[in-house]
Scaffold this motif. Structure first.
Motif, PDB file in Angstrom:
ATOM      1  N   SER A   1      61.175  27.845  80.931  1.00  0.00           N
ATOM      2  CA  SER A   1      59.792  28.308  81.038  1.00  0.00           C
ATOM      3  C   SER A   1      59.815  29.369  82.267  1.00  0.00           C
ATOM      4  CB  SER A   1      59.129  26.670  81.576  1.00  0.00           C
ATOM      5  OG  SER A   1      60.093  25.764  83.201  1.00  0.00           O
ATOM      6  N   ASP A   2      60.078  29.016  83.129  1.00  0.00           N
ATOM      7  CA  ASP A   2      60.527  29.765  84.502  1.00  0.00           C
ATOM      8  C   ASP A   2      62.019  30.160  84.883  1.00  0.00           C
ATOM      9  OD1 ASP A   2      60.909  27.494  85.646  1.00  0.00           O
ATOM     10  OD2 ASP A   2      59.606  27.048  87.177  1.00  0.00           O
ATOM     11  N   TRP A   3      63.825  29.642  84.155  1.00  0.00           N
ATOM     12  CA  TRP A   3      64.270  30.019  85.117  1.00  0.00           C
ATOM     13  C   TRP A   3      64.650  31.824  85.265  1.00  0.00           C
ATOM     14  CZ3 TRP A   3      69.331  26.965  82.919  1.00  0.00           C
ATOM     15  CH2 TRP A   3      69.148  26.291  83.184  1.00  0.00           C
ATOM     16  N   TRP A   4      64.842  31.578  86.248  1.00  0.00           N
ATOM     17  CA  TRP A   4      65.470  33.505  86.834  1.00  0.00           C
ATOM     18  C   TRP A   4      66.597  32.994  87.756  1.00  0.00           C
ATOM     19  CZ3 TRP A   4      64.427  35.181  91.886  1.00  0.00           C
ATOM     20  CH2 TRP A   4      64.464  36.530  92.100  1.00  0.00           C
ATOM     21  N   ALA A   5      67.277  34.538  87.882  1.00  0.00           N
ATOM     22  CA  ALA A   5      68.269  35.145  88.971  1.00  0.00           C
ATOM     23  C   ALA A   5      69.687  34.147  88.866  1.00  0.00           C
ATOM     24  CB  ALA A   5      67.756  35.565  90.515  1.00  0.00           C
ATOM     25  N   TYR A   6      69.588  33.164  87.499  1.00  0.00           N
ATOM     26  CA  TYR A   6      71.247  32.996  87.968  1.00  0.00           C
ATOM     27  C   TYR A   6      72.560  33.849  87.438  1.00  0.00           C
ATOM     28  CZ  TYR A   6      69.542  31.470  83.033  1.00  0.00           C
ATOM     29  OH  TYR A   6      68.759  31.883  81.832  1.00  0.00           O
ATOM     30  N   LYS A   7      72.146  34.904  86.593  1.00  0.00           N
ATOM     31  CA  LYS A   7      72.437  35.977  85.921  1.00  0.00           C
ATOM     32  C   LYS A   7      72.863  37.367  85.694  1.00  0.00           C
ATOM     33  CE  LYS A   7      73.254  34.375  81.849  1.00  0.00           C
ATOM     34  NZ  LYS A   7      74.625  34.577  80.828  1.00  0.00           N
ATOM     35  N   TYR A   8      72.876  38.168  86.538  1.00  0.00           N
ATOM     36  CA  TYR A   8      72.418  39.585  86.664  1.00  0.00           C
ATOM     37  C   TYR A   8      71.869  40.105  85.285  1.00  0.00           C
ATOM     38  CZ  TYR A   8      71.818  44.429  87.372  1.00  0.00           C
ATOM     39  OH  TYR A   8      71.232  45.777  87.391  1.00  0.00           O
ATOM     40  N   GLU A   9      71.544  39.743  84.416  1.00  0.00           N
ATOM     41  CA  GLU A   9      71.161  40.352  83.123  1.00  0.00           C
ATOM     42  C   GLU A   9      69.295  39.396  82.853  1.00  0.00           C
ATOM     43  OE1 GLU A   9      73.281  39.764  79.095  1.00  0.00           O
ATOM     44  OE2 GLU A   9      73.530  37.155  79.684  1.00  0.00           O
ATOM     45  N   VAL A  10      69.140  38.034  83.743  1.00  0.00           N
ATOM     46  CA  VAL A  10      68.206  37.629  83.527  1.00  0.00           C
ATOM     47  C   VAL A  10      67.122  37.824  85.097  1.00  0.00           C
ATOM     48  CG1 VAL A  10      69.237  35.903  82.318  1.00  0.00           C
ATOM     49  CG2 VAL A  10      69.064  35.257  85.253  1.00  0.00           C
ATOM     50  N   LYS A  11      67.381  39.138  85.647  1.00  0.00           N
ATOM     51  CA  LYS A  11      66.746  39.015  86.407  1.00  0.00           C
ATOM     52  C   LYS A  11      65.566  40.023  86.046  1.00  0.00           C
ATOM     53  CE  LYS A  11      68.835  44.294  87.015  1.00  0.00           C
ATOM     54  NZ  LYS A  11      67.503  45.432  86.286  1.00  0.00           N
ATOM     55  N   ASP A  12      65.278  40.713  85.133  1.00  0.00           N
ATOM     56  CA  ASP A  12      63.842  40.541  84.790  1.00  0.00           C
ATOM     57  C   ASP A  12      63.186  39.602  84.016  1.00  0.00           C
ATOM     58  OD1 ASP A  12      63.900  42.936  85.875  1.00  0.00           O
ATOM     59  OD2 ASP A  12      64.219  44.046  83.677  1.00  0.00           O
ATOM     60  N   ALA A  13      63.550  38.464  84.129  1.00  0.00           N
ATOM     61  CA  ALA A  13      62.502  37.326  83.744  1.00  0.00           C
ATOM     62  C   ALA A  13      61.203  36.857  84.721  1.00  0.00           C
ATOM     63  CB  ALA A  13      63.746  35.629  83.913  1.00  0.00           C
ATOM     64  N   ILE A  14      60.375  36.481  83.710  1.00  0.00           N
ATOM     65  CA  ILE A  14      58.681  35.993  84.839  1.00  0.00           C
ATOM     66  C   ILE A  14      58.973  34.667  83.933  1.00  0.00           C
ATOM     67  CG2 ILE A  14      58.460  38.742  84.748  1.00  0.00           C
ATOM     68  CD1 ILE A  14      56.589  38.450  82.231  1.00  0.00           C
ATOM     69  N   PRO A  15      57.736  33.771  84.416  1.00  0.00           N
ATOM     70  CA  PRO A  15      57.467  32.593  83.982  1.00  0.00           C
ATOM     71  C   PRO A  15      56.063  32.923  82.933  1.00  0.00           C
ATOM     72  CG  PRO A  15      56.652  33.165  86.202  1.00  0.00           C
ATOM     73  CD  PRO A  15      57.038  34.055  85.918  1.00  0.00           C
ATOM     74  N   TYR A  16      55.804  33.740  82.619  1.00  0.00           N
ATOM     75  CA  TYR A  16      55.054  34.558  81.685  1.00  0.00           C
ATOM     76  C   TYR A  16      55.444  34.839  80.656  1.00  0.00           C
ATOM     77  CZ  TYR A  16      51.729  34.882  86.000  1.00  0.00           C
ATOM     78  OH  TYR A  16      51.260  34.639  86.993  1.00  0.00           O
TER      79      TYR A  16
END
Length: 700
Positions: A539-554
């Motif tokens: 739903s809203d995981w983000w920034a727990y490693k480099y390749e998820v730095k562009d994750a958004i909750p939308y």
């Protein structure tokens, strides 16, 4: 715990005797770190051989696991106290291992023509007072103790240096023990007995006495030479005043049979004393989230019979079913976690870049407490996925959280075939700095898929040709993908790799079923819809490693807007217990309707797992996998009051309180039993603070 299943294998067992010692639970703080599971194991482990005998299961004993081989006979005696017969104990050390080795015609029994392998003892071989005199191996004699040496055990009176001493010789005939008293005072003493000579010494304060005696078989007394504290040599005679009596003989009452506390299902904390049974239930006046075209129905009844949803409507007749007043409460289909690692005894087979030959069904742990905790969060089904160490991982297990049942009973019948693929940092091993396995780069990851699917195509052509071929487990699995018989759930993050795998799949003529994690799915949602692949995301995981730095909750809402089937998964043993709240976040981030949000943890994951014909919504004919919530299921205030699987209440919040009370009482009882055993002189320190390990995708 699983004696019925063990017997059903019809296999002989090789059984260790490494029974655990009692923990030192005198310190309440330290005692809190001893799990109920470990306390139960301590209580029941010595009964294991007796349980095997009672169920007529063949078994042999092994020394494996014993810290000290001298504990073998002690632990066999303990097992005999718990129900093991002397005959079966002896067979487990002789005839049964001979049979397992295929050597029954040569060893294992005293019979004409067998090797001369035997023991000579002073009495029944397992009795504590028995002395082992000789051990014969293939006719060769090994003397361990002189069987003709006189038994000197007993009570004696000794006068020496004007003082009176009372001597008591106990132990075994070959290895006696000495106790010397002056009045009520116990003196320091020691004794040695061999070749008919007795060497004994004791000290009265700082005054040492030393004696040497040659045993005379014609008298009960002991006579010989004594050196007094002042160095004077003299003769002594110790007059025998009483015969030796073993502790077992001294006791007037028969030794109490050890108390075994009841087993539960499963035999860990929160296990049930009796397994919950399927029941017919009528839920009255609930707010029913159907997950179907009917949407959410107010003040509605749902009838469950024989594990199926049979009727949905108003003013339904119970027809003998138990009636549950659900007024003011919400009834939903059970939550389905598309991506979990709970109940997995292992997650990654990380040795090479494809592990398509391994199966998560082989490592499903039905005793993982996270199953029960997930039931408390309304979860009824889950996919146990292999980890993401390899581009091509292992085959998954889709199971129902039937707490107390065996692993085989949990796994879906006719389980849809799935396999875990992975992309990104994990498979190129950048997170654990491994430099000895291909691939090491993202271009290498693509080539792994290219190579393996090309091999699978060639393998299928050869197999179809009718020519001889070597069976290959990996190629069989990949060929199933090419034939559309096995589905891919692929660990993924960045758009470039997501695009890569879809294009490779198009070239190789197969489909990706699900991109899991898919935190950049919002960038390629239109392409995902065109390929026909679903997205199972956070739903809203983000920034727990480099390749998820562009994750958004939308992310979930954007994929849904493009026609992608979207699920919210956990990949986490804690978050899986509140997936209802994770689904609620899609209402805030992206504006999904409440019904569509709820589908992200029910019907949509069911569709992605190809089990939506059985579960995922409240529909007549589907399995009665249902959750009765205290409040709106997307609310942080809602708790699952009862969780049903096929009409069986595997979690009930009221019963949960009773379970906690029962466990408190059980721990208290086991603590008392451990303290009693500690008083007998044996106990080990409790472990430090520890938790049973839980896994995620990258656990090694």
């Amino acid at each position: 715990e699983n004696i019925g299943d063990i017997k059903a294998t019809m296999a002989p067992m090789v059984v260790p005797l490494n029974f655990p010692e009692a923990y030192d639970v005198s310190n309440p703080y330290q005692a809190s770190y001893v799990s109920l599971e470990d306390m139960r194991h301590w209580n029941h482990a010595p009964s294991n051989p007796g349980a095997l005998e009672k169920n007529d299961i063949s078994f042999a004993f092994t020394l494996e696991g014993l810290k000290n081989t001298k504990d073998l006979h002690k632990n066999i005696r303990r097992a005999m106290e718990y129900g093991l017969s002397e005959t079966r104990a002896l067979e487990a050390l002789t005839s049964e291992p001979a049979r397992l080795l295929g050597k029954s015609e040569e060893i294992g029994t005293l019979d004409v023509g067998r090797y001369a392998n035997f023991l000579i003892t002073s009495g029944p071989v397992f009795e504590e007072e028995t002395t082992l005199y000789e051990n014969w191996v293939m006719g060769k004699r090994h003397v361990l103790a002189d069987m003709n040496q006189k038994d000197i055990r007993g009570d004696y009176a000794l006068s020496a240096g004007g003082k009176e001493f009372a001597l008591s010789v106990s132990g075994t005939p070959a290895s006696p023990k000495l106790e010397v008293k002056k009045g009520e005072e116990v003196l320091e003493s020691k004794i040695k007995y061999e070749n008919d000579w007795v060497f004994a010494s004791f000290s009265d304060g700082s005054e040492p006495y030393r004696t040497t005696a040659l045993v005379d078989k014609s008298t009960e007394d002991l006579s010989g030479k004594m050196v007094l504290p002042d160095g004077t040599e003299t003769r002594f005679t110790a007059r025998k005043t009483g015969d030796f009596k073993a502790e077992t003989e001294k006791s007037d009452s028969k030794k109490a049979v050890p108390e075994l506390l009841p087993l539960s299902y499963p035999n860990v904390g929160y296990g049930y004393m009796t397994l919950p049974k399927q029941e017919d239930v009528l839920f009255k006046n609930a707010t029913v989230w159907t997950g179907e075209a009917d949407g959410t129905l107010l003040n509605t009844d749902v009838l469950v019979k024989k594990g199926k949803i049979t009727k949905i409507g108003s003013n339904l007749s119970a027809g003998g079913a138990r009636v549950v007043d659900a007024t003011g409460k919400h009834l939903t289909a059970g939550i389905i976690d598309e991506h979990t690692h709970i109940a997995g005894l292992a997650i990654n087979e990380a040795g090479h870049n494809s592990s398509a030959e391994v199966k998560m069904t082989d490592v499903l742990d039905p005793e993982d407490i996270n199953i029960y905790r997930n039931l408390g969060g309304g979860v009824t089904s889950a996919q146990l996925l292999h980890g993401s160490a390899n581009p091509i991982g292992g085959r998954s297990a889709i199971f129902k959280l039937k707490w107390g049942r065996s692993a085989s009973e949990m796994i879906y019948t006719d389980m849809p075939k799935f396999i875990k693929f992975a992309l990104g940092e994990n498979v190129k091993q950048s997170n654990w700095q491994s430099f000895d396995r291909f691939p090491q780069t993202r271009m290498g990851v693509e080539q792994v898929f290219e190579n393996y699917f090309q091999r699978a195509k060639e393998y299928q052509v050869l197999k179809d040709s009718g020519k001889p071929y070597r069976y290959d487990e990996e190629m069989e699995v990949l060929a199933e993908i090419l034939r559309g018989e096995r589905h891919i759930s692929c660990h993924s993050y960045v758009q470039s790799e997501i695009n890569m795998l879809m294009k490779l799949a198009d070239r190789m003529d197969f489909k990706v079923n699900t991109f899991t994690h898919i935190l950049e799915g919002y960038k390629v949602a239109d392409k995902m819809a065109e390929h026909g692949v679903g997205g199972s995301t956070f739903s809203d995981w983000w920034a727990y490693k480099y390749e998820v730095k562009d994750a958004i909750p939308y992310n979930a809402a954007i994929m849904h807007s493009q026609g992608v089937t979207v699920a919210i998964n956990s990949d986490d043993s804690e978050m899986s217990r509140r997936l209802n709240q994770e689904a609620g976040k899609t209402v805030k981030y992206g504006g999904l309707s409440e019904e569509e949000a709820w589908k992200t943890v029910t019907l949509n994951p069911a569709k992605l797992l190809h089990i939506d014909d059985r579960v995922g919504s409240i529909k007549i004919g589907k399995d009665a996998d249902l959750v009765l919530w205290s409040d709106h299921p997307l609310s942080v205030y809602a708790v699952a009051e009862t969780t049903y699987i096929e009409g069986v209440p595997y979690f009930d919040r009221t019963e949960d309180i009773r379970l906690q009370q029962r466990m408190t009482e059980e721990r208290s009882k086991l603590t008392e039993m451990m303290l009693d055993e500690k008083a007998g002189g044996t106990a080990v320190q409790p472990p430090g603070q520890k938790q049973k390990r839980t896994f995620t995708c990258d656990s090694l």
